[in-house]
Every structure is written in C-alpha cells, then in structure tokens.
Design a protein around this motif. Structure first.
Motif, PDB file in Angstrom:
ATOM      1  N   GLY A 127     -19.011 -22.988 -13.151  1.00 50.30           N
ATOM      2  CA  GLY A 127     -20.026 -23.840 -12.933  1.00 50.30           C
ATOM      3  C   GLY A 127     -20.864 -23.075 -11.567  1.00 50.30           C
ATOM      4  N   ILE A 128     -20.465 -22.065 -11.330  1.00 52.32           N
ATOM      5  CA  ILE A 128     -21.275 -21.274 -10.106  1.00 52.32           C
ATOM      6  C   ILE A 128     -21.731 -20.045 -10.779  1.00 52.32           C
ATOM      7  N   CYS A 129     -23.020 -19.762 -10.728  1.00 54.59           N
ATOM      8  CA  CYS A 129     -23.805 -18.462 -11.323  1.00 54.59           C
ATOM      9  C   CYS A 129     -23.171 -17.126 -10.734  1.00 54.59           C
ATOM     10  N   LYS A 130     -22.520 -16.395 -11.244  1.00 56.24           N
ATOM     11  CA  LYS A 130     -22.140 -14.969 -11.055  1.00 56.24           C
ATOM     12  C   LYS A 130     -23.160 -14.106 -10.557  1.00 56.24           C
ATOM     13  N   VAL A 131     -24.459 -14.347 -10.822  1.00 59.74           N
ATOM     14  CA  VAL A 131     -25.456 -13.701 -10.312  1.00 59.74           C
ATOM     15  C   VAL A 131     -25.996 -14.158  -9.053  1.00 59.74           C
ATOM     16  N   THR A 132     -26.442 -15.203  -9.107  1.00 58.11           N
ATOM     17  CA  THR A 132     -27.212 -15.807  -7.942  1.00 58.11           C
ATOM     18  C   THR A 132     -26.358 -16.874  -6.942  1.00 58.11           C
ATOM     19  N   GLY A 133     -25.266 -17.017  -7.596  1.00 58.06           N
ATOM     20  CA  GLY A 133     -23.903 -18.032  -6.807  1.00 58.06           C
ATOM     21  C   GLY A 133     -24.473 -19.450  -6.822  1.00 58.06           C
ATOM     22  N   ASP A 134     -25.566 -19.755  -7.542  1.00 66.30           N
ATOM     23  CA  ASP A 134     -26.232 -21.178  -7.507  1.00 66.30           C
ATOM     24  C   ASP A 134     -25.292 -21.952  -8.520  1.00 66.30           C
ATOM     25  N   PRO A 135     -25.245 -23.050  -8.406  1.00 68.77           N
ATOM     26  CA  PRO A 135     -24.440 -24.156  -9.452  1.00 68.77           C
ATOM     27  C   PRO A 135     -25.346 -23.962 -10.730  1.00 68.77           C
ATOM     28  N   ILE A 136     -24.710 -23.919 -11.746  1.00 73.01           N
ATOM     29  CA  ILE A 136     -25.208 -24.043 -13.167  1.00 73.01           C
ATOM     30  C   ILE A 136     -25.352 -25.413 -13.648  1.00 73.01           C
ATOM     31  N   ASP A 137     -26.394 -25.473 -14.233  1.00 70.74           N
ATOM     32  CA  ASP A 137     -26.878 -26.946 -14.521  1.00 70.74           C
ATOM     33  C   ASP A 137     -25.713 -27.546 -15.435  1.00 70.74           C
ATOM     34  N   VAL A 138     -25.429 -28.738 -15.246  1.00 73.51           N
ATOM     35  CA  VAL A 138     -24.009 -29.457 -16.011  1.00 73.51           C
ATOM     36  C   VAL A 138     -24.889 -29.433 -17.864  1.00 73.51           C
ATOM     37  N   GLU A 139     -25.937 -29.564 -17.781  1.00 76.19           N
ATOM     38  CA  GLU A 139     -26.768 -29.512 -19.224  1.00 76.19           C
ATOM     39  C   GLU A 139     -26.397 -28.167 -19.902  1.00 76.19           C
ATOM     40  N   ARG A 140     -26.480 -27.123 -19.037  1.00 81.82           N
ATOM     41  CA  ARG A 140     -26.132 -25.906 -19.574  1.00 81.82           C
ATOM     42  C   ARG A 140     -24.765 -25.676 -20.261  1.00 81.82           C
ATOM     43  N   LEU A 141     -24.028 -26.198 -19.223  1.00 81.02           N
ATOM     44  CA  LEU A 141     -22.594 -26.058 -19.489  1.00 81.02           C
ATOM     45  C   LEU A 141     -22.048 -26.895 -20.670  1.00 81.02           C
ATOM     46  N   GLU A 142     -22.774 -27.986 -20.928  1.00 79.77           N
ATOM     47  CA  GLU A 142     -22.452 -28.701 -22.117  1.00 79.77           C
ATOM     48  C   GLU A 142     -22.861 -27.987 -22.988  1.00 79.77           C
ATOM     49  N   GLU A 143     -23.923 -27.313 -23.240  1.00 78.77           N
ATOM     50  CA  GLU A 143     -24.350 -26.470 -24.624  1.00 78.77           C
ATOM     51  C   GLU A 143     -23.603 -25.271 -24.549  1.00 78.77           C
ATOM     52  N   VAL A 144     -23.359 -24.658 -23.697  1.00 76.65           N
ATOM     53  CA  VAL A 144     -22.513 -23.220 -23.365  1.00 76.65           C
ATOM     54  C   VAL A 144     -21.198 -23.411 -22.478  1.00 76.65           C
ATOM     55  N   LEU A 145     -20.427 -23.854 -23.017  1.00 77.07           N
ATOM     56  CA  LEU A 145     -19.045 -24.196 -22.138  1.00 77.07           C
ATOM     57  C   LEU A 145     -18.587 -22.943 -21.410  1.00 77.07           C
ATOM     58  N   VAL A 146     -18.907 -21.651 -21.821  1.00 77.61           N
ATOM     59  CA  VAL A 146     -18.231 -20.555 -21.193  1.00 77.61           C
ATOM     60  C   VAL A 146     -19.323 -20.075 -20.371  1.00 77.61           C
ATOM     61  N   ALA A 147     -20.422 -20.594 -20.058  1.00 81.24           N
ATOM     62  CA  ALA A 147     -21.674 -19.814 -19.467  1.00 81.24           C
ATOM     63  C   ALA A 147     -21.046 -19.435 -18.036  1.00 81.24           C
ATOM     64  N   LYS A 148     -21.309 -18.198 -17.596  1.00 78.42           N
ATOM     65  CA  LYS A 148     -21.267 -17.536 -16.525  1.00 78.42           C
ATOM     66  C   LYS A 148     -22.339 -17.414 -15.414  1.00 78.42           C
TER      67      LYS A 148
END
Length: 134
Positions: free
Chosen positions: A94-115
């Motif tokens: 749930g932490i972006c590997k580029v920015t270090g910011d949290p990934i939106d929960v909505e994005r994680l719901e759509e793309v479970l493997v989102a980095k």
C-alpha cells in the motif's frame, strides 16, 4: 491517512490476495488438465485416422499456444501476488515504490498487486517516454 493502511486493512487485503492466489492456482490446474488431456489424446492417435485440414491443424496449434501464453501470464500474476503478500508481511504493502506515498485504497481494490500510486505510475511512464526519446 498518511501512514498507509491500518492493520485491519492489511488483513483484509491479505485475505483478498490469498483468495485470488487460490483462484489463479485452480485456473492453472484446469488449464494444465486440458492440455494434458489433449496431449494424451494426440499421443493415443485417436485423431490420427482422420486427415486434418490445414485450418484444423492451425487452430489446434493456436489453441495450445494461447493456453501456454495464458499459463505464462498467470504465472507472472502469481509472482505479483506473492510479492504483494511479502509486502504485507514487511509492512510496505500500500506504499508507492516511486513516491513513498500511500496508494489509494480504491486503487488497491481494483489492482490488488499495485506497487505504485497513480502519481508514481505517471512518473514511471514519463521516465519511460523520456528514455525512449533519448
């Protein structure tokens, strides 16, 4: 929420990832069973007494190549799921590997493997385009 996901959210996504992994493994098993049945049928020569039309041979070949491509994609997806599960274990899911910011929960719901967050993904795409131009 600037710290990323709560413990409860991490558990929720872990369950979803494990369920997704189970589903993919089942699909891969079905695919392998179908390919095995086809191979046994070919080896037994059940179809050999018929002369194949060139289009039939091409169709069979395409079907097998399609199945192999599908299995390859599923294998890559499984690796991404395992990677996401490892990130849950080490607390970086749930932490972006580029920015270090949290990934939106909505994005994680759509793309479970989102980095990457949407912003992180845009930064990566921009870098790719710039590298392509140079």
């Amino acid at each position: 929420m600037s710290d990323g996901l709560t413990k409860k959210q991490m558990e929720y996504f872990k369950e979803k990832l494990l369920a997704e992994k189970h589903k993919v493994l089942e699909e891969m098993g079905d695919l392998q069973q179908d390919n095995l049945k086809q191979s046994i049928s070919d080896a037994a020569g059940e179809n050999s007494r018929y002369s194949y039309h060139l289009g039939d041979v091409a169709s069979l070949s395409y079907g097998r190549e399609f199945s192999m491509g599908l299995a390859e994609r599923q294998q890559k997806y499984l690796e991404q799921i395992d990677d996401a599960l490892a990130r849950i274990e080490d607390g970086t899911y749930g932490i972006c590997k580029v920015t270090g910011d949290p990934i939106d929960v909505e994005r994680l719901e759509e793309v479970l493997v989102a980095k990457y967050s949407v912003k992180g993904k845009e930064i990566l795409e921009r870098r790719k385009r710039q590298q392509g131009l140079s």
